[in-house]
Design an enzyme around this catalytic site. Structure first.
Site, PDB file in Angstrom:
ATOM      1  N   SER A 204       4.681   7.241   0.778  1.00 57.99           N
ATOM      2  CA  SER A 204       4.523   8.619   0.344  1.00 57.99           C
ATOM      3  C   SER A 204       4.664   8.725  -1.178  1.00 57.99           C
ATOM      4  CB  SER A 204       5.540   9.504   1.078  1.00 57.99           C
ATOM      5  OG  SER A 204       5.243  10.864   0.918  1.00 57.99           O
ATOM      6  N   ASP A 232       0.586   5.430   3.179  1.00 59.63           N
ATOM      7  CA  ASP A 232       0.222   6.845   3.203  1.00 59.63           C
ATOM      8  C   ASP A 232       0.698   7.550   1.927  1.00 59.63           C
ATOM      9  OD1 ASP A 232      -1.340   8.534   4.744  1.00 59.63           O
ATOM     10  OD2 ASP A 232       0.375   9.598   5.570  1.00 59.63           O
ATOM     11  N   ASP A 248      -4.034   3.712  -7.961  1.00 55.60           N
ATOM     12  CA  ASP A 248      -5.439   3.308  -7.954  1.00 55.60           C
ATOM     13  C   ASP A 248      -5.514   1.787  -8.066  1.00 55.60           C
ATOM     14  OD1 ASP A 248      -6.761   2.522 -10.886  1.00 55.60           O
ATOM     15  OD2 ASP A 248      -4.873   3.613 -11.037  1.00 55.60           O
ATOM     16  N   HIS A 340       2.474  10.701   9.349  1.00 58.61           N
ATOM     17  CA  HIS A 340       2.811  10.214   8.006  1.00 58.61           C
ATOM     18  C   HIS A 340       3.712   8.980   8.070  1.00 58.61           C
ATOM     19  CE1 HIS A 340       3.003  10.600   3.719  1.00 58.61           C
ATOM     20  NE2 HIS A 340       4.262  11.009   3.654  1.00 58.61           N
TER      21      HIS A 340
END
Length: 551
Positions: A204, A232, A248, A340
């Site tokens: 997260s 996630d 990224d 999640h």
């Protein structure tokens, strides 16, 4: 020996949860094991006041300055907390000291036991309103040390900085990431723990922390992190942002991402759109857009099997104190967070699982589910054993380092989650009007009598297309000798009525079923009906038996 868990008080947890949700902070220390034990990471190296009183707030020697850098994140405009107010605790665990937190202070480990020389290096970071004592983190630490007894596992407990409100936690992420990155550099210089061989695992907001960490290492020290596993990654205030404001592919030599909650996030009951003022489309708690070299979308990356089994049951599975389990899980579950948290459950299981957690590159989830992918040979293992994809064709090094390959897979509803995949082709003998009112099952039985059940779901056989293709998953027990097609349940009322009135025509007539096990990529085998080739719900126990000998 494994990390332990506290039993805690469910009554206290409930009281704490209610008070927390209405904004009354209460902190209960009823844990069996403390990661910090009162020791906090020393900030003397970083504090502006300790080294240079002329430095402005939120500027730290060796780390840099942290202000509101992304005006695109409209609606909150909060500055980070002061680092000394939200100091993280970073613990090292080794096989010898699996129960003992070796607290990292600056570049030193405050224990007589040092890091394992030449051992693998892992860092783990939790997400919003969590901490380093969460059961899933302890499970992951144990799994990593079971896999490699010489590993060094660092756990980042940044719970003080990840508290509500969410936008404040978001603003703290980059500062905490810079501190962790600086410590990585110091540990490389002191203990030889190489940054380019370090594997960072974040869930997260912790995944976004990994992105900032990797970017800081490159920009400030000219170093590249070995690998980031984003579980996630948090989506709110990150999806659609510039690459320097989110995870990224450029943040590490290899970035793999597991998406498990990429579905519409609602504001006031209405789905957000690009036209919503100051808002972007949100997809669940986790990001929807690809953000790694390898992006995995199990079960489409949205609704995970078993997550509709009820909030109460999921809460009961979280033993422990308020901070250990109940509070974070309660809040996550209110936001449909079961999907999640599946990301770190899959990853932890994948570390030591014999089942490979195989995933397949495909044009879309719909193509994967309907078994119409153009090239199923392009595949990768989801989770711990994922590898960086090798791109074919005329691609530059920059394109290869910043491109993403998307993979799809299916999992089971509960642990163990890993399943293996089968391509099913059903050849109908004639047009059908059959729509299954219950799930249709395919039972695979091997020569030893062992069997597994593949769930085809509620199937609609109507229409002129006589060839139906599916990708389904199940437990692999070896290639089958016999295949049985049957509904998961029959309709006794309809069967009783046909005893009084003449039976109707068969619901579906099948010529053959062709099967291929995708993990082994064995040649496909065709199975043909044994005695009868039709399925009728007018039967008491409707089924068709197929064998390859009958073809």
């Amino acid at each position: 020996m494994h990390l332990g868990f506290g039993d805690g008080s469910r009554v206290g947890a409930l009281v704490h949860t209610v008070l927390y949700l209405i904004g009354v902070p209460i902190f209960l220390n009823n844990h069996d094991i403390h990661l910090n034990e009162g020791n906090q990471t020393s900030l003397e190296t970083y504090s502006a006041s300790s080294e240079n009183s002329n430095l402005p707030d939120h500027c730290y020697e060796s780390l840099g300055c942290f202000t509101i850098r992304y005006p695109e994140r409209k609606g909150y405009n909060m500055t980070p907390n002061l680092l000394e107010e939200v100091s993280p605790t970073i613990c090292l665990y080794t096989k010898v000291h699996v129960l003992a937190c070796q607290v990292v202070e600056n570049e030193a480990i405050t224990s007589e036991a040092l890091a394992v020389a030449n051992g693998r290096i892992f860092w783990i970071a939790h997400g919003y309103i969590e901490n380093g004592q969460r059961p899933w983190i302890k499970d992951l630490v144990n799994a990593l040390l079971d896999y490699d007894s010489f590993a060094n596992v660092f756990v980042v407990d940044w719970s003080e900085a990840s508290k509500p409100p969410y936008n404040q936690a978001v603003e703290n992420v980059e500062m905490i990431a810079a501190l962790c990155a600086h410590l990585m550099v110091m540990l490389q210089e002191t203990y030889g723990l190489k940054v380019n061989e370090t594997h960072f695992i974040g869930h997260s907001l912790g995944a976004q922390l990994g992105g900032y960490l990797g970017s800081w290492l490159q920009q400030e020290r000219g170093l590249q992190l070995g690998r980031i596993s984003g579980l996630d990654p948090a989506q709110l205030y990150f999806q659609g942002m510039p690459i320097d404001a989110r995870l990224d592919p450029s943040d590490s030599l290899f970035v793999d991402v597991t998406h498990t909650d990429a579905k519409p996030f609602l504001y006031g009951g209405e789905e957000v759109s690009f036209t919503t003022p100051n808002m972007r489309p949100i997809s669940g708690l986790g990001t929807e857009e690809p953000c790694g070299h390898a992006d995995f979308y199990p079960n489409s990356g949205k609704d995970q099997p078993g997550c509709k089994d009820g909030v109460y049951q999921a809460i009961l599975q979280e033993e422990g104190s308020v901070i250990n389990g109940t509070l974070p899980n309660f809040i996550f579950l209110l936001l449909d967070g079961c999907d999640h948290i599946r990301s770190h459950e899959y990853f932890t299981e994948s570390v030591t699982s014999v089942c490979p957690f195989m995933a397949f590159s495909c044009e879309s989830w719909e193509d994967f589910a309907s078994s119409t992918c153009t090239n199923l040979s392009s595949r990768n293992r989801m989770g711990f054993h994922a590898t960086k994809p090798t791109l074919s064709g005329n691609v530059t090094t920059s394109e290869a380092n910043n491109s993403s390959v998307i993979y799809y897979s299916q999992t089971g509803p509960r642990a163990p989650f890993c399943r293996e995949h089968f391509r099913i082709v059903i050849q109908l003998a004639e047009e059908s009007k059959y729509r299954s009112t219950s799930e249709l099952h395919l039972v695979l039985e091997n020569s030893s009598g062992e069997s597994t059940v593949l769930n085809l779901g509620n199937i609609d056989f109507t229409g002129k297309d006589l060839v139906r293709k599916y990708t389904v998953s199940g437990v692999y027990v070896g290639f089958p000798k016999t295949v049985i097609l049957r509904p998961s349940s029959s309709n006794p009322l309809r069967w009783l009525m046909t005893r009084i009135t003449p039976p109707i025509d068969p619901d579906v007539v099948v010529d053959s079923i062709t099967l291929r096990h995708l993990e082994s990529m064995e040649s496909e085998v065709t199975f043909c009906p044994d005695s009868k080739n039709f399925l009728s719900t007018t039967e008491q126990n409707p089924s068709i038996i197929f064998t390859s000998d009958n073809c």
